[in-house]
Scaffold this motif. Structure first.
Motif, short mmCIF file in Angstrom:
data_model
loop_
_atom_site.label_atom_id
_atom_site.label_comp_id
_atom_site.label_asym_id
_atom_site.label_seq_id
_atom_site.Cartn_x
_atom_site.Cartn_y
_atom_site.Cartn_z
N ASN A 97 -24.70 3.58 -36.81
CA ASN A 97 -24.67 2.62 -35.70
C ASN A 97 -26.05 2.25 -35.19
O ASN A 97 -26.93 3.11 -35.03
N LEU B 215 -20.19 7.12 -27.93
CA LEU B 215 -21.13 8.17 -27.49
C LEU B 215 -20.37 9.33 -26.86
O LEU B 215 -20.72 10.49 -27.05
N ARG C 218 -25.88 13.57 -35.42
CA ARG C 218 -25.84 12.20 -35.95
C ARG C 218 -26.58 11.24 -35.01
O ARG C 218 -26.92 10.11 -35.38
N LEU C 219 -26.80 11.70 -33.77
CA LEU C 219 -27.45 10.84 -32.77
C LEU C 219 -28.97 10.97 -32.82
O LEU C 219 -29.49 11.97 -33.31
N ASP C 220 -29.64 9.97 -32.24
CA ASP C 220 -31.10 10.05 -32.20
C ASP C 220 -31.58 10.75 -30.94
O ASP C 220 -32.73 10.65 -30.56
N ARG D 275 -25.84 0.82 -26.64
CA ARG D 275 -25.07 1.73 -27.48
C ARG D 275 -23.60 1.65 -27.08
O ARG D 275 -23.30 1.25 -25.95
N SER E 293 -22.33 -1.78 -36.80
CA SER E 293 -21.89 -0.54 -37.42
C SER E 293 -21.87 -0.80 -38.92
O SER E 293 -21.28 -1.79 -39.37
N TRP F 236 -19.12 11.48 -29.63
CA TRP F 236 -20.21 12.19 -30.30
C TRP F 236 -20.81 13.29 -29.42
O TRP F 236 -21.39 14.24 -29.91
N ARG G 253 -32.00 12.79 -41.19
CA ARG G 253 -30.89 11.90 -40.83
C ARG G 253 -30.41 11.12 -42.05
O ARG G 253 -29.22 10.82 -42.17
N TYR H 83 -29.29 4.55 -33.55
CA TYR H 83 -28.99 5.58 -32.56
C TYR H 83 -27.95 6.57 -33.03
O TYR H 83 -27.78 7.64 -32.44
N GLU H 84 -27.21 6.21 -34.09
CA GLU H 84 -26.25 7.13 -34.70
C GLU H 84 -26.24 6.82 -36.18
O GLU H 84 -26.56 5.68 -36.57
N THR H 85 -25.88 7.80 -37.00
CA THR H 85 -25.98 7.64 -38.44
C THR H 85 -25.58 6.23 -38.92
O THR H 85 -26.30 5.62 -39.70
#
Ligand SMILES: C[S@@+](CC[C@H](N)C(=O)[O-])C[C@H]1O[C@@H](n2cnc3c(N)ncnc32)[C@H](O)[C@@H]1O
Ligand code: SF4
Length: 377
Positions: free
Chosen positions: A233, A251, A316-318, A246, A183, A254, A365, A229-231
């Protein structure tokens, strides 16, 4: 019957000392109160049992410094909490000994999130951190030796005195350990705090550099094979056993799932209601000792607020966000504009399902929350 809640957060507020930049609910020291605090958490757990699944998807012990808790009390707590498929504990490097790692392991913990922040001694001093870079490496290997195969490292960038070269070194040092998860947070200094006052000018200089730091973090970690996978993370791709690395717990936040939070300052979101428990330790413990729920601030959640959160957090997630679930909160003109600018795109849903899903492009992103805020109707 409504679905039981699958995600539990437990807040352990005690820390050895307070780091200047930290804005979490923390309490310094008070070793004498750790047992009473665990009693309080377990009493609060009993009040919430009815909404919780008997076996959870995720359990997350955060802080504060969960691993600063008296070991016998930490063990009592872990042994009593409901079992979960993913059990994460946040740890400060200087607290991780072989005995602590073994305690976590034998009590079902299968993921540890280590607060590194930076590997540079002078920047660690700016942050008032106790652990040095060698403590971080030692902690990491104690965890590996105890059998942990899912370790996350927290890094912070934009620290007063840091430049691109120091950030590059930090990422390199972190990658040398090959953690399963990373992170990387932009330093947030709350206005009005001593930290913001002391480092004011340097923080303003760092704010200008932040975008460049973020891009460098993403580029380097993606280049090293991590999934963005997240802004903030990153994780290694699924391993040979298909293990998804993940954070399942985060998750759930989110993706807008329900969760229960135990402890002072903890937030819960259950069946359309949100509440935050008092951040004051004394009244929290006194209420639970008397068999009453602790004081809680209630926040009814309108559908529109939930939808807006889904957009803000989901993008924020991919993974693409199904448009039908949030359409009422997305401004069609803004959507057309960000698509034209190459910041977002609409994709068909998976085969067999009608409809579209929204996702931000890499550039979108990198611009992050500004794009998402623009999309909200
Ligand atoms: C809840 S904190 C507790 C972790 C643990 N006590 C520690 O200090 O290592 C979890 C993470 O949030 C991040 N964090 C805390 N305060 C922050 C701030 N002001 N700005 C950015 N990140 C922060 C740090 O990376 C930290 O490891
Ligand atoms: S150890 Fe972690 S939780 Fe405690 S004050 Fe420092 S940053 Fe905050």
């Amino acid at each position: 019957m409504t679905n039981p809640v699958q995600h539990l957060y437990v807040h352990l507020p005690f820390c050895a000392q307070r780091c200047g930049y930290c804005d979490f609910v923390t309490v310094v020291g008070r070793r004498g109160q750790h047992a009473a605090h665990v009693d309080g958490l377990l009493a609060e757990l009993e009040l919430e049992r009815a909404v919780l699944a008997p076996e959870l998807e995720t359990l997350f012990l955060g802080g504060g410094t969960p691993t600063f808790t008296e070991p016998a009390e930490l063990e009592r707590l872990l042994a009593t909490l409901p079992p979960a498929a993913e059990v994460t504990v946040e740890a400060n490097p200087e607290t991780v000994t072989p005995a602590l790692a073994a305690l976590l392991r034998r009590n079902g913990v299968n993921r540890v999130s280590l607060g590194v922040q930076t590997f540079q001694p002078d920047l660690l001093r700016v942050l008032d951190r106790v652990a040095g870079p060698d403590d971080v490496r030692r902690a990491f290997y104690h965890l590996r030796d105890a059998g942990f195969d899912n370790i996350s490292l927290d890094l912070i960038y934009g620290i007063p005195g840091q430049g691109p070269a120091e950030l590059e070194t930090d990422i390199k040092e972190a990658l040398a350990l090959r953690p399963e998860h990373l992170s990387c947070y932009e330093l947030e200094a709350k206005p009005g705090t001593r930290f913001a006052h002391v480092h004011g000018e340097e923080l303003r200089r760092q704010a200008v550099a932040m975008e460049g730091y973020f891009e460098a973090v993403v580029e380097t970690l993606v280049g090293a094979g991590y999934r963005w996978y997240e802004t903030a993370n990153f994780c290694l791709p699924a391993d040979a056993d298909g293990r998804d690395l993940r954070s399942r717990h985060n998750l759930a936040y989110w993706r807008g799932r329900d969760y229960v939070g135990l402890g002072i300052g903890a937030v819960s979101t259950v069946r359309g209601q949100r509440w935050r428990t008092t951040p004051r330790l004394g009244p929290y413990l006194a209420a639970l000792r008397a068999g009453r729920p602790p004081l809680r601030e209630l926040e009814p959640l309108a559908d529109s607020v939930r939808r807006e959160e889904r957009v803000m957090l989901g993008l924020r997630l991919d993974e693409p966000l199904e448009v039908a679930t949030v359409a009422a909160s997305v401004d069609p003109d803004a959507l057309a504009r960000v698509q034209r600018l190459g910041l977002a795109e609409l994709l068909p849903l998976e085969p067999g399902r009608a409809g579209e899903a929204l996702t931000l492009t890499r550039r979108g992103r990198l611009l992050g929350d500004a794009v998402t805020a623009d999309l909200l109707a």
